[in-house]
Design a protein around this motif. Structure first.
Motif, PDB file in Angstrom:
ATOM      1  N   SER A  91      -7.599  -0.111  44.257  1.00 59.48           N
ATOM      2  CA  SER A  91      -8.359  -1.337  44.520  1.00 59.48           C
ATOM      3  C   SER A  91      -9.667  -1.349  43.737  1.00 59.48           C
TER       4      SER A  91
ATOM      5  N   LYS B 294      -8.967  -2.105  40.099  1.00 57.29           N
ATOM      6  CA  LYS B 294      -8.595  -3.518  39.924  1.00 57.29           C
ATOM      7  C   LYS B 294      -9.844  -4.407  40.003  1.00 57.29           C
TER       8      LYS B 294
ATOM      9  N   ARG C 175     -11.179  -9.766  46.069  1.00 58.26           N
ATOM     10  CA  ARG C 175     -10.378  -9.302  47.205  1.00 58.26           C
ATOM     11  C   ARG C 175     -10.112  -7.805  47.105  1.00 58.26           C
ATOM     12  N   ALA C 176      -9.872  -7.322  45.907  1.00 61.21           N
ATOM     13  CA  ALA C 176      -9.662  -5.882  45.725  1.00 61.21           C
ATOM     14  C   ALA C 176     -10.948  -5.111  46.021  1.00 61.21           C
TER      15      ALA C 176
ATOM     16  N   ALA D 221     -11.385  -4.987  49.704  1.00 60.53           N
ATOM     17  CA  ALA D 221     -10.405  -4.070  50.289  1.00 60.53           C
ATOM     18  C   ALA D 221     -10.852  -2.621  50.112  1.00 60.53           C
ATOM     19  N   ALA D 222     -11.367  -2.301  48.919  1.00 64.20           N
ATOM     20  CA  ALA D 222     -11.849  -0.942  48.678  1.00 64.20           C
ATOM     21  C   ALA D 222     -13.020  -0.616  49.604  1.00 64.20           C
TER      22      ALA D 222
END
Length: 376
Positions: free
Chosen positions: A37, A40, A48-49, A52-53
């Protein structure tokens, strides 16, 4: 001949090496999803990545007690916060800047030291961009919405009749030359400098929200206190408003911690002691102090647990004489710390503190080779 771009390029390369090494370490610890993530987010600009990370790193920070969290995951959280902030700023607008500042502050508060300099540089850029875009304006809180300045000033100057209390120990007016003594009285200044910054109170909120909570009508029922927080490491502009007292150099002293204490009337710090020499500076408002010598610790009934052994079991506002019979007979010193005063508290001396008005204080903890006094 060196050019101006070479140092920046070298710094960028060094930063890239740090991040690559960190991702390798996280991979070795099994954080494959985090690494995927984070990469990315960096390569594709995928918000969004990035989020998320950050969420994955946050979960790791709370998977065990803070003292047991590995350094790599704290650094990973800081990295994710940098990614989130960069993408929020790229999205543009005031909301994007505020979201970026929150992410960066969270990186400072919860992250490790590896990327701290990058976090601070990113904050400086966002603040500078905000100032240019708003003509020097500040936060989104009470200041821009017509803060009740009169109520703020009333909170700072409120008096309390404690005729039986004698002033003791402080150096009166020692910090009157600090810029903070005048600047911090202006709530609009605090809003402009720190309004959008995130601070840990009972929850994580912006400084503007914290100020608003302090003067809200139900504040007395739910006291909000920014206590023992390294605010000046986080918000450099406020650090420039204070000065380290020369007393901290006594006996070859070395400053260890610089903390802020900011809250409304009625906030209490229960009876406890610290291991450092402590200079307590009262910038705004008034506080009541009670001090007990280190030599009578047993009569103050410290908690038996090692982690709480510097905290008394006694509630000085409501002493249970049956459970703690010796405390009521112990000698103590007490007094009111006024604006501009500086109080010295020796290591292991017990102290209880109550705010008598809206109050902003700074504590300087330092070590020295000279043993602390044990008696009175």
């Amino acid at each position: 001949m060196a050019t101006g771009g070479e140092p920046r390029a070298a710094a960028a390369a060094e930063g890239g090496e740090k991040r690559a090494a960190l991702l390798r370490e996280i991979t070795e610890e099994g954080g494959f999803a985090f690494v995927a993530s984070a990469e990315k987010a960096a390569a594709d600009g995928d918000l969004r990545a990035a989020e998320a990370a950050r969420e994955m790193a946050w979960e790791q920070l709370h998977a065990c007690p803070r003292s047991e969290v590995g350094r790599a995951w704290r650094d990973a959280y800081a990295l994710a916060c940098l990614h989130v902030a960069a993408l929020r700023v790229a999205g543009g607008g005031g909301d994007g800047r505020r979201a970026a500042l929150r992410a960066l502050d969270m990186g400072l508060i919860m992250g490790g030291d590896l990327l701290r300099a990058e976090l601070e540089e990113a904050i400086a850029r966002v603040v500078a961009d905000r100032s240019r875009g708003c003509g020097g304006g500040g936060g989104d809180g009470a200041g821009e919405n017509g803060a009740d300045v009169e109520k703020w000033m009333e909170g700072l100057t409120r008096k309390r009749d404690l005729a039986d209390v004698l002033k003791v120990l402080p150096v009166n007016g020692y910090i009157d030359h600090w810029p903070a003594r005048t600047k911090w009285k202006d709530i609009r200044y605090l809003e402009r400098i720190a309004g959008d910054r995130t601070v840990p109170v009972e929850e994580l909120i912006t400084f503007s929200q914290f100020l608003e909570m302090m003067w809200s009508s139900d504040c007395s029922a739910n006291l909000t206190y920014l206590a023992q927080h390294p605010l000046f490491d986080q918000i450099k502009e406020l650090r420039e408003d204070i000065m380290v007292p020369e007393y901290c150099n006594a006996g070859g002293g070395e400053l260890q911690k610089l903390n802020a204490w900011f809250g409304p009337e009625g906030t209490v710090t229960p009876l406890h002691h610290d291991l450092y020499h402590n200079l307590f500076a009262q910038v705004l408002g008034r506080k009541y102090f009670r001090l007990y010598s280190a030599s009578i610790s047993n009569d103050l009934y410290p908690h038996r647990e090692t982690m709480l052994s510097n905290i008394s079991q006694v509630d000085l506002d409501n002493i249970n004489v049956n459970e703690f019979p010796r405390t009521g007979d112990v000698e103590f010193m007490d007094g009111i710390l006024e604006e501009g005063d500086l109080l010295y508290i020796p290591p292991k001396w017990w102290h209880y503190v109550r705010s008598l008005s809206t109050s902003f204080s700074v504590s300087f903890w330092w070590r020295t080779s000279i043993p602390p006094p044990q008696g009175s």
